[in-house]
Scaffold this active site. Structure first.
Site, PDB file in Angstrom:
ATOM      1  CB  ALA A   1      -0.935  -0.017   1.208  1.00 22.48           C
TER       2      ALA A   1
ATOM      3  CE1 TYR B   1       1.017  -9.556 -12.269  1.00 22.65           C
ATOM      4  CE2 TYR B   1      -0.444  -9.820 -14.161  1.00 22.65           C
ATOM      5  CZ  TYR B   1      -0.110  -9.184 -12.978  1.00 22.65           C
ATOM      6  OH  TYR B   1      -0.924  -8.179 -12.491  1.00 22.65           O
TER       7      TYR B   1
ATOM      8  CB  ILE C   1      -4.632   0.203 -13.021  1.00 20.72           C
ATOM      9  CG1 ILE C   1      -5.813  -0.773 -13.000  1.00 20.72           C
ATOM     10  CG2 ILE C   1      -4.832   1.371 -12.052  1.00 20.72           C
ATOM     11  CD1 ILE C   1      -7.161  -0.206 -13.360  1.00 20.72           C
TER      12      ILE C   1
HETATM   13  P1  NAD Z   1       3.074  -1.240  -8.013  1.00 24.27           P
HETATM   14  O1  NAD Z   1       4.372  -1.860  -8.386  1.00 24.27           O
HETATM   15  O2  NAD Z   1       2.850   0.205  -8.309  1.00 24.27           O
HETATM   16  O3  NAD Z   1       2.779  -1.490  -6.473  1.00 24.27           O
HETATM   17  C1  NAD Z   1       2.978  -2.775  -5.953  1.00 24.27           C
HETATM   18  C2  NAD Z   1       3.101  -2.669  -4.471  1.00 24.27           C
HETATM   19  O4  NAD Z   1       3.480  -3.958  -3.966  1.00 24.27           O
HETATM   20  C3  NAD Z   1       4.172  -1.688  -4.070  1.00 24.27           C
HETATM   21  O5  NAD Z   1       3.733  -0.983  -2.918  1.00 24.27           O
HETATM   22  C4  NAD Z   1       5.352  -2.598  -3.755  1.00 24.27           C
HETATM   23  O6  NAD Z   1       6.237  -2.034  -2.815  1.00 24.27           O
HETATM   24  C5  NAD Z   1       4.626  -3.796  -3.175  1.00 24.27           C
HETATM   25  N1  NAD Z   1       5.490  -4.967  -3.198  1.00 24.27           N
HETATM   26  C6  NAD Z   1       6.027  -5.582  -4.264  1.00 24.27           C
HETATM   27  N2  NAD Z   1       6.867  -6.559  -3.860  1.00 24.27           N
HETATM   28  C7  NAD Z   1       6.840  -6.536  -2.506  1.00 24.27           C
HETATM   29  C8  NAD Z   1       7.497  -7.266  -1.503  1.00 24.27           C
HETATM   30  N3  NAD Z   1       8.388  -8.220  -1.787  1.00 24.27           N
HETATM   31  N4  NAD Z   1       7.249  -6.971  -0.220  1.00 24.27           N
HETATM   32  C9  NAD Z   1       6.369  -6.001   0.121  1.00 24.27           C
HETATM   33  N5  NAD Z   1       5.718  -5.264  -0.791  1.00 24.27           N
HETATM   34  C10 NAD Z   1       5.958  -5.524  -2.081  1.00 24.27           C
HETATM   35  O7  NAD Z   1       1.940  -2.143  -8.693  1.00 24.27           O
HETATM   36  P2  NAD Z   1       0.404  -1.840  -8.994  1.00 24.27           P
HETATM   37  O8  NAD Z   1       0.303  -1.582 -10.452  1.00 24.27           O
HETATM   38  O9  NAD Z   1      -0.138  -0.851  -8.029  1.00 24.27           O
HETATM   39  O10 NAD Z   1      -0.220  -3.280  -8.729  1.00 24.27           O
HETATM   40  C11 NAD Z   1      -0.834  -3.629  -7.490  1.00 24.27           C
HETATM   41  C12 NAD Z   1      -1.560  -4.953  -7.671  1.00 24.27           C
HETATM   42  O11 NAD Z   1      -2.522  -4.840  -8.726  1.00 24.27           O
HETATM   43  C13 NAD Z   1      -0.645  -6.118  -8.047  1.00 24.27           C
HETATM   44  O12 NAD Z   1      -1.076  -7.300  -7.410  1.00 24.27           O
HETATM   45  C14 NAD Z   1      -0.851  -6.239  -9.556  1.00 24.27           C
HETATM   46  O13 NAD Z   1      -0.593  -7.533 -10.025  1.00 24.27           O
HETATM   47  C15 NAD Z   1      -2.311  -5.864  -9.670  1.00 24.27           C
HETATM   48  N6  NAD Z   1      -2.678  -5.387 -11.014  1.00 24.27           N
HETATM   49  C16 NAD Z   1      -2.195  -4.213 -11.492  1.00 24.27           C
HETATM   50  C17 NAD Z   1      -2.565  -3.797 -12.781  1.00 24.27           C
HETATM   51  C18 NAD Z   1      -2.086  -2.508 -13.377  1.00 24.27           C
HETATM   52  O14 NAD Z   1      -2.345  -2.282 -14.576  1.00 24.27           O
HETATM   53  N7  NAD Z   1      -1.395  -1.652 -12.651  1.00 24.27           N
HETATM   54  C19 NAD Z   1      -3.407  -4.596 -13.558  1.00 24.27           C
HETATM   55  C20 NAD Z   1      -3.855  -5.795 -13.025  1.00 24.27           C
HETATM   56  C21 NAD Z   1      -3.503  -6.188 -11.756  1.00 24.27           C
END
Ligand code: NAD
Length: 261
Positions: free
Chosen positions: A28, A168, A201
């Site tokens: 978060a 993934y 997103i």
């Molecule tokens: P992001 O990389 O901006 O954020 C991911 C978050 O997870 C970050 O806060 C990061 O620090 C944390 N994280 C990653 N590895 C970690 C670890 N080892 N320990 C603790 N925290 C960790 O990604 P996002 O785009 O915000 O994606 C968030 C979720 O939404 C993910 O599960 C992703 O698969 C899913 N998602 C995103 C999209 C998109 O288009 N952005 C689409 C589909 C699904």
């Protein structure tokens, strides 16, 4: 609908709906997880932010102060000790937990024939094993109090796939399946488990897609715009609320119509 009106809708529709609840949101510190944390806060929940970046995490906690507050617990979810200690730390420091959002996720695009095993293991660990372990630990508490909500953030790649997304897509398909089994087993204990499956997103992680020269949003998205974290957050707040009381094991796609093409 503009991005601003989307934010307003999410802020007002569920104001106060989660008052008195405590939520934990993984990953978060930025992106979708930050959006979810703030939306849960606006809906009245006390929100515990967890992630690796202390500075970013504390900044989100600072934003949450204007709502029902919360706190930050540092955790690297590739570290087994952090995974094992996270739910006990929430219960110890905050005394309760009602809502778990497994949001943290990573990817590692690789052609199948060259996909390194270490990438496979890292992606499957953060995206599937960690939600399994955190959900199990949280559910033991939620089952005992006979109420609670677990929401897993999957992806449209939990339903379809694309080239180079082997680890993934496998992790997100697995997360959908795990969530359905959890929903079946926990429903009679008053614990609801659901999935939110975003399409594209706008976050830092996806900048290589939406920031690429010639990226054509209209060609990919029927709605004509890229999603924002608040779009996902609105779905999470709804599923966390009592308005979703009869919804169990559902995969709610939030993709601007992408999958219907
Ligand atoms: P992001 O990389 O901006 O954020 C991911 C978050 O997870 C970050 O806060 C990061 O620090 C944390 N994280 C990653 N590895 C970690 C670890 N080892 N320990 C603790 N925290 C960790 O990604 P996002 O785009 O915000 O994606 C968030 C979720 O939404 C993910 O599960 C992703 O698969 C899913 N998602 C995103 C999209 C998109 O288009 N952005 C689409 C589909 C699904």
């Amino acid at each position: 609908m503009s991005e601003t009106s989307s934010n307003d809708r999410e802020a007002h529709a569920f104001a106060g709906a989660l008052t008195g609840r405590t939520a934990l949101v993984t990953g978060a510190t930025r992106g979708i997880g930050r959006g979810i944390a703030l939306a849960l806060g606006k809906a009245g929940a006390r929100v515990i932010v967890t992630g690796r970046g202390e500075t970013n995490g504390q900044a989100v906690v600072e934003e949450l102060r204007q709502y029902s507050g919360g706190g930050f617990i540092a955790a690297d979810l590739t570290d087994d000790r952090d995974v094992d200690s996270l739910i006990p730390a929430v219960l110890d420091q905050y005394g309760d937990l009602d809502i778990l959002v497994n949001n943290a996720g990573i990817d590692a695009d690789n052609p199948f024939l060259e996909h390194p095993l270490e990438d496979w293991r890292r992606v499957l660990k953060v995206n599937l094993e960690v939600p399994f372990r955190l959900s199990q630990a949280a559910a033991r508490h939620l089952v005992a109090k006979k109420r609670g909500v677990i929401i897993n953030i999957s992806s449209v790649y939990g339903t379809v796939s694309t080239a180079e997304a082997g680890s993934y897509a496998a992790s997100k398909h697995g997360l959908n399946g795990l969530s359905k089994t959890m929903a079946i087993e926990l429903a009679s204990s008053g614990v609801r488990v659901n999935v939110v499956a975003p399409g594209l997103i706008k976050t830092d992680r996806t900048e290589d897609i939406w920031g690429a020269p010639g990226f054509d949003i209209a060609a990919r998205m029927p709605v004509g715009r890229i999603g924002v974290p608040e779009d996902v957050a609105g779905a999470v707040v709804f599923l966390a609320s009592d308005a979703a009381d009869f919804i169990h094991g559902h995969v709610l796609t939030v993709d601007g119509g992408r999958l219907i093409r």
